[in-house]
Design a protein around this motif. Structure first.
Motif, PDB file in Angstrom:
ATOM      1  N   PHE A   4       0.823  -1.209   0.000  1.00  0.00           N
ATOM      2  CA  PHE A   4       0.000   0.000   0.000  1.00  0.00           C
ATOM      3  C   PHE A   4       0.860   1.263   0.000  1.00  0.00           C
ATOM      4  N   GLU A   5       1.865   1.305   0.874  1.00  0.00           N
ATOM      5  CA  GLU A   5       2.667   2.513   0.998  1.00  0.00           C
ATOM      6  C   GLU A   5       3.515   2.797  -0.237  1.00  0.00           C
ATOM      7  N   ASP A   6       3.753   1.773  -1.057  1.00  0.00           N
ATOM      8  CA  ASP A   6       4.519   1.983  -2.286  1.00  0.00           C
ATOM      9  C   ASP A   6       3.771   2.854  -3.281  1.00  0.00           C
ATOM     10  N   LYS A   7       2.450   2.867  -3.179  1.00  0.00           N
ATOM     11  CA  LYS A   7       1.620   3.610  -4.135  1.00  0.00           C
ATOM     12  C   LYS A   7       0.897   4.783  -3.467  1.00  0.00           C
ATOM     13  N   ILE A   8       1.429   5.251  -2.355  1.00  0.00           N
ATOM     14  CA  ILE A   8       0.738   6.281  -1.585  1.00  0.00           C
ATOM     15  C   ILE A   8       0.584   7.577  -2.372  1.00  0.00           C
ATOM     16  N   GLU A   9       1.544   7.893  -3.240  1.00  0.00           N
ATOM     17  CA  GLU A   9       1.453   9.124  -4.025  1.00  0.00           C
ATOM     18  C   GLU A   9       0.278   9.066  -4.992  1.00  0.00           C
ATOM     19  N   GLN A  10       0.128   7.934  -5.700  1.00  0.00           N
ATOM     20  CA  GLN A  10      -0.987   7.785  -6.639  1.00  0.00           C
ATOM     21  C   GLN A  10      -2.321   7.795  -5.905  1.00  0.00           C
ATOM     22  N   ILE A  11      -2.345   7.186  -4.710  1.00  0.00           N
ATOM     23  CA  ILE A  11      -3.580   7.158  -3.913  1.00  0.00           C
ATOM     24  C   ILE A  11      -3.967   8.573  -3.507  1.00  0.00           C
ATOM     25  N   ASN A  12      -3.011   9.356  -3.048  1.00  0.00           N
ATOM     26  CA  ASN A  12      -3.284  10.740  -2.662  1.00  0.00           C
ATOM     27  C   ASN A  12      -3.831  11.553  -3.821  1.00  0.00           C
ATOM     28  N   VAL A  13      -3.219  11.387  -4.973  1.00  0.00           N
ATOM     29  CA  VAL A  13      -3.652  12.134  -6.164  1.00  0.00           C
ATOM     30  C   VAL A  13      -5.087  11.764  -6.532  1.00  0.00           C
ATOM     31  N   ALA A  14      -5.395  10.462  -6.506  1.00  0.00           N
ATOM     32  CA  ALA A  14      -6.737  10.001  -6.877  1.00  0.00           C
ATOM     33  C   ALA A  14      -7.798  10.553  -5.939  1.00  0.00           C
ATOM     34  N   ILE A  15      -7.490  10.605  -4.646  1.00  0.00           N
ATOM     35  CA  ILE A  15      -8.467  11.101  -3.673  1.00  0.00           C
ATOM     36  C   ILE A  15      -8.589  12.616  -3.738  1.00  0.00           C
ATOM     37  N   GLU A  16      -7.472  13.306  -3.929  1.00  0.00           N
ATOM     38  CA  GLU A  16      -7.490  14.765  -3.967  1.00  0.00           C
ATOM     39  C   GLU A  16      -8.299  15.295  -5.147  1.00  0.00           C
ATOM     40  N   ARG A  17      -8.411  14.508  -6.214  1.00  0.00           N
ATOM     41  CA  ARG A  17      -9.197  14.950  -7.376  1.00  0.00           C
ATOM     42  C   ARG A  17     -10.659  15.211  -7.013  1.00  0.00           C
ATOM     43  N   LYS A  18     -11.128  14.569  -5.943  1.00  0.00           N
ATOM     44  CA  LYS A  18     -12.532  14.706  -5.552  1.00  0.00           C
ATOM     45  C   LYS A  18     -12.769  15.854  -4.564  1.00  0.00           C
ATOM     46  N   ARG A  19     -11.698  16.467  -4.075  1.00  0.00           N
ATOM     47  CA  ARG A  19     -11.846  17.470  -3.011  1.00  0.00           C
ATOM     48  C   ARG A  19     -12.793  18.600  -3.411  1.00  0.00           C
ATOM     49  N   ALA A  20     -12.652  19.111  -4.628  1.00  0.00           N
ATOM     50  CA  ALA A  20     -13.468  20.241  -5.057  1.00  0.00           C
ATOM     51  C   ALA A  20     -14.955  19.891  -5.140  1.00  0.00           C
ATOM     52  N   LYS A  21     -15.266  18.599  -5.228  1.00  0.00           N
ATOM     53  CA  LYS A  21     -16.658  18.179  -5.360  1.00  0.00           C
ATOM     54  C   LYS A  21     -17.328  17.940  -4.003  1.00  0.00           C
ATOM     55  N   TRP A  22     -16.538  17.992  -2.936  1.00  0.00           N
ATOM     56  CA  TRP A  22     -17.126  17.798  -1.605  1.00  0.00           C
ATOM     57  C   TRP A  22     -17.636  19.148  -1.117  1.00  0.00           C
ATOM     58  N   SER A  23     -18.944  19.331  -1.106  1.00  0.00           N
ATOM     59  CA  SER A  23     -19.512  20.644  -0.814  1.00  0.00           C
ATOM     60  C   SER A  23     -20.387  20.647   0.427  1.00  0.00           C
ATOM     61  N   LEU A  24     -20.211  19.651   1.300  1.00  0.00           N
ATOM     62  CA  LEU A  24     -21.073  19.569   2.479  1.00  0.00           C
ATOM     63  C   LEU A  24     -20.517  20.377   3.647  1.00  0.00           C
ATOM     64  N   ASP A  25     -20.370  21.678   3.452  1.00  0.00           N
ATOM     65  CA  ASP A  25     -19.857  22.530   4.524  1.00  0.00           C
ATOM     66  C   ASP A  25     -20.824  22.613   5.701  1.00  0.00           C
ATOM     67  N   ALA A  26     -22.106  22.312   5.436  1.00  0.00           N
ATOM     68  CA  ALA A  26     -23.088  22.383   6.511  1.00  0.00           C
ATOM     69  C   ALA A  26     -22.976  21.227   7.490  1.00  0.00           C
ATOM     70  N   VAL A  27     -22.308  20.165   7.059  1.00  0.00           N
ATOM     71  CA  VAL A  27     -22.135  19.018   7.943  1.00  0.00           C
ATOM     72  C   VAL A  27     -20.920  19.297   8.813  1.00  0.00           C
ATOM     73  N   ALA A  28     -21.173  19.674  10.072  1.00  0.00           N
ATOM     74  CA  ALA A  28     -20.121  20.247  10.917  1.00  0.00           C
ATOM     75  C   ALA A  28     -19.081  19.236  11.367  1.00  0.00           C
ATOM     76  N   TYR A  29     -19.476  17.990  11.530  1.00  0.00           N
ATOM     77  CA  TYR A  29     -18.594  17.043  12.188  1.00  0.00           C
ATOM     78  C   TYR A  29     -17.617  16.351  11.247  1.00  0.00           C
ATOM     79  N   ILE A  30     -17.684  16.646   9.955  1.00  0.00           N
ATOM     80  CA  ILE A  30     -16.791  15.965   9.026  1.00  0.00           C
ATOM     81  C   ILE A  30     -16.407  16.901   7.889  1.00  0.00           C
ATOM     82  N   ASP A  31     -15.133  16.909   7.511  1.00  0.00           N
ATOM     83  CA  ASP A  31     -14.697  17.692   6.364  1.00  0.00           C
ATOM     84  C   ASP A  31     -13.962  16.770   5.400  1.00  0.00           C
TER      85      ASP A  31
END
Length: 212
Positions: A4-31
Motif C-alpha cells: 500500500f505505501e509503495d503507491k501512496i502518491e498515486q492514492i493521494n492524487v486520486a483522492i485529492e481529485r474529488k476534493r473540489a466536489k465535496w460541498s457539504l460545509d453544513a455538515v459540521a462534524y466531518i470535512d
C-alpha cells in the motif's frame, strides 16, 4: 508485489481529485480531510483486490468514486428533503405530502447531521475531564483490537508510532523507507499517511468498542 505505501502518491492524487466536489460545509462534524482518511482506509483494506498485473489508476479511480458517492449519500443524501420544490418560497411544505413524510421520518436525523451554533449546544460540546480514565487499560484494549486488523509489519509500526513513541527515523528504518529528496527524512510522506490511517482506524475502534 506492491505494498500500500509503495503507491501512496498515486492514492493521494486520486483522492485529492474529488476534493473540489465535496460541498457539504453544513455538515459540521466531518470535512474532506476526514473523508480522505476514510477512503484511504477503505483502499488499504481492499488492497488485495487490485490486480497488480494492471495499472493502478483505473482501479483507484473506480474505488475512490464509489466510496465518495457512498459517503456523500450517507452523510447527507439519506436525510435531505427529497421534495424537488421544497426550496421555493411559494411552496407550501405543510400541505406537501413529501415534505410531511420527511418531517415525520427523517427531519430529526437531518437536523442532527447539520451544523448548529455553539450557543444552542453549549452543554453538549463542552469537554469534561474523566478522572477515572485508565489510560494503560485503554491502550492495551486498543492495541489488542488493532492487531488483527493490521499486517504484522504495520501493527509493529503502529506500536512504534503511538505506544513506544519511536522517532519517524526509527520507524522509517524499520519499514525500509528511503528518500531521494534533499532535506527530507526517509519515508516522511509514507509515515505521515500511515499515521493518518492508523488514527482513523483507532478512532473507529474506540467508538465501536467503547474503549474510552
Amino acid at each position: 508485489m506492491y505494498d500500500f505505501e509503495d503507491k501512496i502518491e498515486q492514492i493521494n492524487v486520486a483522492i485529492e481529485r474529488k476534493r473540489a466536489k465535496w460541498s457539504l460545509d453544513a455538515v459540521a462534524y466531518i470535512d474532506y480531510d476526514d473523508i480522505k482518511q476514510i477512503i484511504m482506509t477503505h483502499i488499504y483494506k481492499k488492497w488485495h483486490l487490485w490486480d497488480q498485473s494492471k495499472p493502478i489508476e483505473p482501479w483507484l479511480s473506480r474505488v475512490v468514486s464509489n466510496q465518495f458517492k457512498n459517503l456523500l449519500r450517507n452523510h447527507y443524501g439519506n436525510y435531505a428533503n427529497p421534495c424537488p420544490n421544497h426550496s421555493f418560497h411559494h411552496h407550501d411544505s405543510e400541505k406537501c405530502p413529501i415534505c410531511s413524510k420527511w418531517r415525520r421520518s427523517k427531519k430529526s436525523a437531518y437536523d442532527v447531521k447539520l451544523a448548529v451554533t455553539i450557543e444552542n449546544h453549549t452543554n453538549e460540546i463542552q469537554e469534561k475531564k474523566d478522572e477515572n480514565l485508565d489510560l494503560d487499560t485503554a491502550t492495551k484494549k486498543l492495541s489488542a483490537a488493532m492487531e488483527p486488523q493490521l499486517s504484522k509489519r504495520h501493527f509493529k509500526a503502529f506500536k512504534m508510532m503511538f505506544i513506544e513513541n519511536n522517532t519517524d527515523e526509527q520507524i522509517a528504518k524499520y519499514l525500509g523507507f528511503k528518500t531521494n529528496e534533499k532535506k527530507r527524512s526517509a519515508g516522511y510522506k509514507q509515515i505521515k499517511n500511515l499515521k493518518k490511517i492508523f488514527q482513523q482506524k483507532a478512532r473507529q475502534i474506540i467508538i465501536e468498542k467503547d474503549i474510552i
